[in-house]
Design an enzyme around this catalytic site. Structure first.
Site, mmCIF file in Angstrom:
data_model
loop_
_atom_site.group_PDB
_atom_site.id
_atom_site.type_symbol
_atom_site.label_atom_id
_atom_site.label_comp_id
_atom_site.label_asym_id
_atom_site.label_seq_id
_atom_site.Cartn_x
_atom_site.Cartn_y
_atom_site.Cartn_z
ATOM 1 N N GLY A 107 -6.307 16.251 -4.064
ATOM 2 C CA GLY A 107 -7.662 15.849 -3.683
ATOM 3 C C GLY A 107 -7.978 16.416 -2.304
ATOM 4 O O GLY A 107 -7.388 17.404 -1.872
ATOM 5 N N ARG A 114 0.719 5.973 -1.219
ATOM 6 C CA ARG A 114 0.986 4.543 -1.323
ATOM 7 C C ARG A 114 2.463 4.372 -1.657
ATOM 8 O O ARG A 114 3.056 5.183 -2.371
ATOM 9 C CB ARG A 114 0.131 3.893 -2.424
ATOM 10 C CG ARG A 114 -1.318 3.652 -2.042
ATOM 11 C CD ARG A 114 -1.470 2.586 -0.951
ATOM 12 N NE ARG A 114 -2.853 2.296 -0.647
ATOM 13 C CZ ARG A 114 -3.566 2.877 0.325
ATOM 14 N NH1 ARG A 114 -3.005 3.801 1.098
ATOM 15 N NH2 ARG A 114 -4.820 2.528 0.539
ATOM 16 N N GLU A 162 5.088 -3.157 2.022
ATOM 17 C CA GLU A 162 4.767 -3.171 3.455
ATOM 18 C C GLU A 162 4.024 -4.440 3.839
ATOM 19 O O GLU A 162 3.243 -4.955 3.040
ATOM 20 C CB GLU A 162 3.970 -1.900 3.847
ATOM 21 C CG GLU A 162 2.634 -1.723 3.176
ATOM 22 C CD GLU A 162 1.999 -0.371 3.530
ATOM 23 O OE1 GLU A 162 2.656 0.675 3.349
ATOM 24 O OE2 GLU A 162 0.846 -0.387 3.989
ATOM 25 N N HIS A 188 2.293 3.114 8.397
ATOM 26 C CA HIS A 188 0.997 3.345 7.736
ATOM 27 C C HIS A 188 -0.094 3.718 8.762
ATOM 28 O O HIS A 188 -1.096 3.013 8.893
ATOM 29 C CB HIS A 188 0.585 2.096 6.928
ATOM 30 C CG HIS A 188 -0.359 2.423 5.798
ATOM 31 N ND1 HIS A 188 -0.376 1.756 4.607
ATOM 32 C CD2 HIS A 188 -1.329 3.358 5.696
ATOM 33 C CE1 HIS A 188 -1.308 2.251 3.820
ATOM 34 N NE2 HIS A 188 -1.913 3.235 4.466
ATOM 35 N N ILE A 189 0.147 4.824 9.457
ATOM 36 C CA ILE A 189 -0.789 5.229 10.513
ATOM 37 C C ILE A 189 -1.419 6.595 10.264
ATOM 38 O O ILE A 189 -1.997 7.189 11.180
ATOM 39 C CB ILE A 189 -0.103 5.235 11.907
ATOM 40 C CG1 ILE A 189 1.132 6.152 11.910
ATOM 41 C CG2 ILE A 189 0.252 3.826 12.345
ATOM 42 C CD1 ILE A 189 1.679 6.437 13.317
HETATM 43 C C1 DGY Z 1 -6.473 4.613 3.342
HETATM 44 O O1 DGY Z 1 -7.576 4.790 3.857
HETATM 45 O O2 DGY Z 1 -6.316 4.428 2.147
HETATM 46 C C2 DGY Z 1 -5.275 4.669 4.230
HETATM 47 O O3 DGY Z 1 -4.115 4.389 3.570
HETATM 48 C C3 DGY Z 1 -5.468 3.816 5.449
HETATM 49 O O4 DGY Z 1 -6.333 4.517 6.241
#
Ligand code: DGY
Length: 341
Positions: A158, A241, A270, A288-289
């Protein structure tokens, strides 16, 4: 008697100056501190509101939706929306929105950074130095793998996958990808990437990056069998994810030398992280940053606020939120709850 204003719930403290725009249109219930909301708290919060601005930490499930008779819109601050039961929202004609595009480049930057960190053992080397273990320049110490001239495999092509592919050109990498559907030829040319079957991707990638939506179909798509098809010298990076990777199988592969290294920004449970992963040296772990630059997080909140205002029929785009989540085709990515983009 004056008509009462719509009421909205803002589930976490975001950027006050941006969220303040909601006050022009709605009565806002703002959660003051970073909070964990369990299912009962979410059901309570939604029971009496017309809309909500939520993050990926809030699971908006069928039960909460069923108990929220006034609910008309959920604006998710994030591109992935596996926290929302989109079919249940759509069944009630509740508008669901997410924040695509604004985070693409920032997330692609971070994916690339994690891949480099895994390949060149950056965090492992830093831990080594900080622990006082560096005894002097060591010709054969902490040797890693090159990015330049190697093969980058991207699973999920994507917007973010394409962003990573574009960055790979600067490193003279060969880019192969696998995706639910093949990209048009002109897009493949623009990002200099070739389509391959999943097994070929696993076998040929020196560095494999996961950027695919999480769904029933992608749950543990990288399992022990998939890992066994990868080269033992390869790296694996996951910025999509957590549930896409079988973390127990990954820990086995890393501990057993069947995969050189990995980098994870996302985790199945998480904020809990599998202790076996924490104990390994050949893995980079971040909380998750990937979309976490200040500018991008502000842009995400701005878009989510625009979405909520419009979805509730106010503001210049009344009735036309900029980025609604489309109803899924049968068996598509909303078919089961998990999903990112
Ligand atoms: C999202 O936007 O899905 C990310 O995992 C968090 O910004």
């Amino acid at each position: 008697m004056a008509e009462s204003r719509p009421k909205v719930w803002v589930s976490q403290p975001l950027f006050d100056d941006i969220v303040a725009r909601l006050h022009a249109h709605f009565d806002v219930v703002q959660v003051p501190d970073v909070s964990e909301h369990d299912a009962a708290a979410i059901a309570d919060a939604l029971r009496d509101v017309d809309g909500a601005l939520v993050t990926l930490n809030e699971r908006i499930d069928g039960d909460a939706i069923a108990e929220a008779p006034k609910l008309r819109a959920i604006a998710n601050v994030g591109v992935g929306y596996n926290n929302l039961d989109v079919p249940a929202l759509h069944a009630r004609d509740i508008v669901a929105t997410n924040t695509p595009d604004v985070l693409t480049e920032t997330t692609a930057d971070f994916g690339f950074a994690l891949m480099m960190a895994a390949a060149r053992r950056v965090t492992e080397a830093e831990r080594h130095l900080r622990a006082g273990k560096w005894q002097g320049w060591n010709f054969k110490g902490l040797l890693g793998a090159d990015l330049h001239g190697s093969t980058l495999g991207i699973l999920g092509m994507g917007r973010i996958g394409q962003g990573i592919a574009k960055r790979a050109s600067g490193f003279d990498m060969r880019v192969i990808y696998h995706n639910r559907s093949r990209l048009p030829a002109d897009v493949e040319r623009a990002v200099n990437a070739s389509y391959v079957e999943f097994d070929t991707l696993l076998a040929q990638a020196d560095h494999l990056v996961l950027v695919l939506p999480y769904s029933a179909a992608s749950h543990h798509i990288v399992d022990a069998a998939a890992l066994a098809k990868m080269q033992p010298t390869a790296t694996l990076t996951n910025i999509a994810r957590g549930g896409i990777v079988d973390e127990a199988a990954l820990a086995d592969a890393l501990a057993g030398g069947r995969l050189a290294s990995a980098a994870l920004d996302v985790f199945e449970g998480e904020p809990a992280v599998d202790p076996r992963l924490l104990a390994l040296d050949n893995i980079v772990l971040t909380p998750h940053i990937a979309s976490g630059s200040l500018a991008t997080r502000r842009a995400m909140v701005t878009l989510a606020v625009d979405n909520l205002i419009a979805a509730l029929g106010a503001g210049p785009d009344a009735g036309n939120p900029p980025t609604p989540i489309a109803p899924a085709a049968k068996g598509g990515k909303d078919a089961k709850r998990p999903g990112t983009a």
